[in-house]
Design an enzyme around this catalytic site. Structure first.
Site, short mmCIF file in Angstrom:
data_model
loop_
_atom_site.label_atom_id
_atom_site.label_comp_id
_atom_site.label_asym_id
_atom_site.label_seq_id
_atom_site.Cartn_x
_atom_site.Cartn_y
_atom_site.Cartn_z
N GLU A 1 26.67 32.83 38.93
CA GLU A 1 26.88 32.71 40.37
C GLU A 1 27.57 33.95 40.93
OE1 GLU A 1 27.09 27.87 40.65
OE2 GLU A 1 28.95 28.91 40.31
N CYS B 1 31.97 38.82 45.31
CA CYS B 1 32.64 38.40 44.08
C CYS B 1 31.53 38.25 43.03
CB CYS B 1 33.35 37.08 44.32
SG CYS B 1 34.06 36.38 42.83
N CYS C 1 32.12 31.86 29.76
CA CYS C 1 33.32 32.65 29.47
C CYS C 1 33.85 32.27 28.10
CB CYS C 1 34.39 32.38 30.53
SG CYS C 1 35.81 33.50 30.42
N CYS D 1 41.14 29.23 29.82
CA CYS D 1 42.11 28.87 30.86
C CYS D 1 41.86 27.41 31.26
CB CYS D 1 41.96 29.77 32.08
SG CYS D 1 42.09 31.52 31.66
N CYS E 1 40.39 26.41 34.85
CA CYS E 1 39.20 27.12 35.38
C CYS E 1 37.91 26.43 34.96
CB CYS E 1 39.21 28.56 34.87
SG CYS E 1 37.77 29.50 35.42
N SER F 1 39.37 42.01 37.97
CA SER F 1 40.39 41.01 37.66
C SER F 1 40.26 40.59 36.20
CB SER F 1 40.19 39.79 38.57
OG SER F 1 41.07 38.76 38.19
N HIS G 1 49.86 34.03 36.46
CA HIS G 1 50.12 32.59 36.58
C HIS G 1 51.44 32.13 35.98
CE1 HIS G 1 46.23 32.32 38.31
NE2 HIS G 1 45.57 32.54 37.19
N ASN H 1 42.33 25.52 43.33
CA ASN H 1 41.10 24.81 43.67
C ASN H 1 40.84 23.77 42.59
OD1 ASN H 1 40.55 26.63 45.89
ND2 ASN H 1 40.21 28.15 44.29
N CYS I 1 37.76 30.53 43.81
CA CYS I 1 38.22 31.00 42.50
C CYS I 1 38.25 29.86 41.48
CB CYS I 1 39.66 31.49 42.59
SG CYS I 1 39.83 33.09 43.30
N1 SAH Z 1 38.40 36.22 33.96
C1 SAH Z 1 38.93 36.97 35.05
C2 SAH Z 1 38.13 36.85 36.35
C3 SAH Z 1 37.63 35.49 36.76
S1 SAH Z 1 38.73 34.30 37.43
C4 SAH Z 1 40.38 36.63 35.27
O1 SAH Z 1 40.88 35.74 34.59
O2 SAH Z 1 41.04 37.27 36.06
C5 SAH Z 1 39.26 34.88 38.98
C6 SAH Z 1 40.64 34.34 39.37
O3 SAH Z 1 40.60 32.94 39.68
C7 SAH Z 1 41.67 34.48 38.27
O4 SAH Z 1 42.89 34.92 38.81
C8 SAH Z 1 41.81 33.05 37.78
O5 SAH Z 1 43.00 32.83 37.11
C9 SAH Z 1 41.68 32.28 39.06
N2 SAH Z 1 41.36 30.87 38.90
C10 SAH Z 1 40.70 30.29 37.88
N3 SAH Z 1 40.58 28.96 38.08
C11 SAH Z 1 41.18 28.70 39.27
C12 SAH Z 1 41.35 27.52 40.06
N4 SAH Z 1 40.88 26.35 39.66
N5 SAH Z 1 42.00 27.65 41.24
C13 SAH Z 1 42.45 28.85 41.68
N6 SAH Z 1 42.30 29.99 40.98
C14 SAH Z 1 41.67 29.92 39.80
#
Ligand code: SAH
Length: 349
Positions: free
Chosen positions: A94, A107, A114, A118, A121, A197, A222, A296, A339
């Site tokens: 996406e 974006c 991945c 995390c 995510c 990022s 975080h 989110n 995100c």
């Molecule tokens: N893998 C990379 C880029 C993708 S995630 C990274 O970790 O930076 C992009 C951003 O969204 C990151 O800062 C991640 O921590 C954040 N993110 C992931 N899940 C999220 C969620 N459910 N709500 C808000 N931010 C989130």
């Protein structure tokens, strides 16, 4: 469709020139083809109108141009557009277009799925299936640039590597895509308009600094407390914050580019003074700013957005220590484009 012919976009400018020379044609034909591919972003040899029909037919016989297709588009009430992108082998990623005032940000995804874990995510729930090629990342940018022109009457202005995947785990292709986007032989965008990022892989942050990249760096921090970070991002057991900090110091020494920390505040996880103080201390070590991002929800019960007061407290302490900070509101939440929400949901995959 996957073709058995060689993908012409795997060839460098030099290789293309060599190819034409060997055929007894002028080497500059290679440059012309390169421009069609990387400056104009065409996907069809027939569109290369400054080549003879015979040359176009010859190229078509020997090469293919693997390219993405925007398979499905969803539009949010706030103007955000989420694209489901079909890759040449049928896999789906996406990309998101985010309109903000007079700017448009793309974006983009760097991997199918991945490999990191995390816990907050949605993309992490998908296994990593493969890395994207440089051209597949480049194509996402070109497609969003076209959408920006059609829907908002302006070209794309910024790019964030914040879609699906961990860009540093696909280091070579991600950097090659940025080269095509920024080079004057490619799209000619300024690297200052690009942000990569990463969840923070120390060794590869050092490598970027050594490679003298000129784009911006954002780190998904975080938590500046090791135990908490390990709980929410289990792979961090291998990458202690002390190593991350050393790598970030090195990054700043080499690039003089301020780092952005992305930071979500969750109830009962990092919404207390211990975490606030740890973040402020961490930020003081290397010139940086903090983006406090809204959570989110992805259906994980353990994670709940912290109260407004907790976020304000973070801001208060950061500001008192002169650390630039902002609260970033989510965009495209209603279509799962925000995100951490990218998980090919629309396709049910
Ligand atoms: N893998 C990379 C880029 C993708 S995630 C990274 O970790 O930076 C992009 C951003 O969204 C990151 O800062 C991640 O921590 C954040 N993110 C992931 N899940 C999220 C969620 N459910 N709500 C808000 N931010 C989130």
């Amino acid at each position: 469709m996957q073709s058995t012919k060689k993908d012409i976009r795997a060839l460098s400018l030099e290789a293309l020139q060599e190819f034409f020379s060997q055929r007894g044609e002028k080497a500059f034909r290679g440059k012309q083809v390169y421009q069609w591919l990387w400056n104009k972003g065409v996907h069809d040899f027939n569109a290369m109108t400054n080549l003879s029909k015979a040359t176009r037919a010859f190229l078509d016989e020997h090469f293919t141009i693997n390219h993405i297709a925007v398979d499905q588009q969803q539009r949010s009430q706030d103007g955000t557009i989420k694209n489901a992108i079909q890759l040449y082998d049928g896999k789906v990623v996406e990309s998101v277009l985010i309109p903000v005032k007079d700017r448009t940000t793309a974006c983009v995804s760097s991997q199918v799925g991945c490999s990191l874990d995390c816990r907050f995510c949605a993309t992490a729930k998908l296994a990593r299936m493969r890395n994207l090629n440089a051209d597949e990342i480049f194509d996402q940018v070109v497609a969003i640039d076209q959408q920006s022109r059609v829907y908002f009457g302006r070209p794309l202005s910024n790019i964030v590597y914040m879609g699906m995947g961990e860009p540093l785990m696909n280091y070579n292709n991600v950097l090659a895509s940025i080269e095509k986007i920024t080079s004057t032989k490619g799209l000619g965008m300024s690297p200052k308009r690009i942000t990569l990022s990463t969840s923070g892989i120390p060794k590869l942050i050092r490598k970027m600094a050594e490679d003298q990249v000129r784009f911006n760096l954002a780190v998904s921090l975080h938590s500046a407390v090791q135990e908490t970070r390990e709980q929410i991002m289990p792979f961090c057991t291998k990458f202690p914050l002390t190593d991350l900090l050393d790598a970030l110091r090195f990054w700043y020494e080499k690039t003089k580019s301020v780092i952005t920390y992305e930071y979500v505040v969750w109830k009962g996880i990092n919404d207390d003074m211990v975490h606030i103080k740890a973040l402020v201390d961490f930020c003081k070590k290397v010139p940086s700013k903090v983006n406090l991002i809204e959570y989110n929800p992805i259906g994980e019960d353990d994670f709940k957005q912290a109260s407004l007061e907790a976020i304000e407290q973070y801001q208060e302490y950061l500001t008192a220590s002169r650390i630039p900070n902002s609260v970033r509101r989510s965009r495209g939440k209603d279509i799962d484009a925000a995100c951490g929400q990218l998980a090919n949901k629309a396709k049910g995959e």
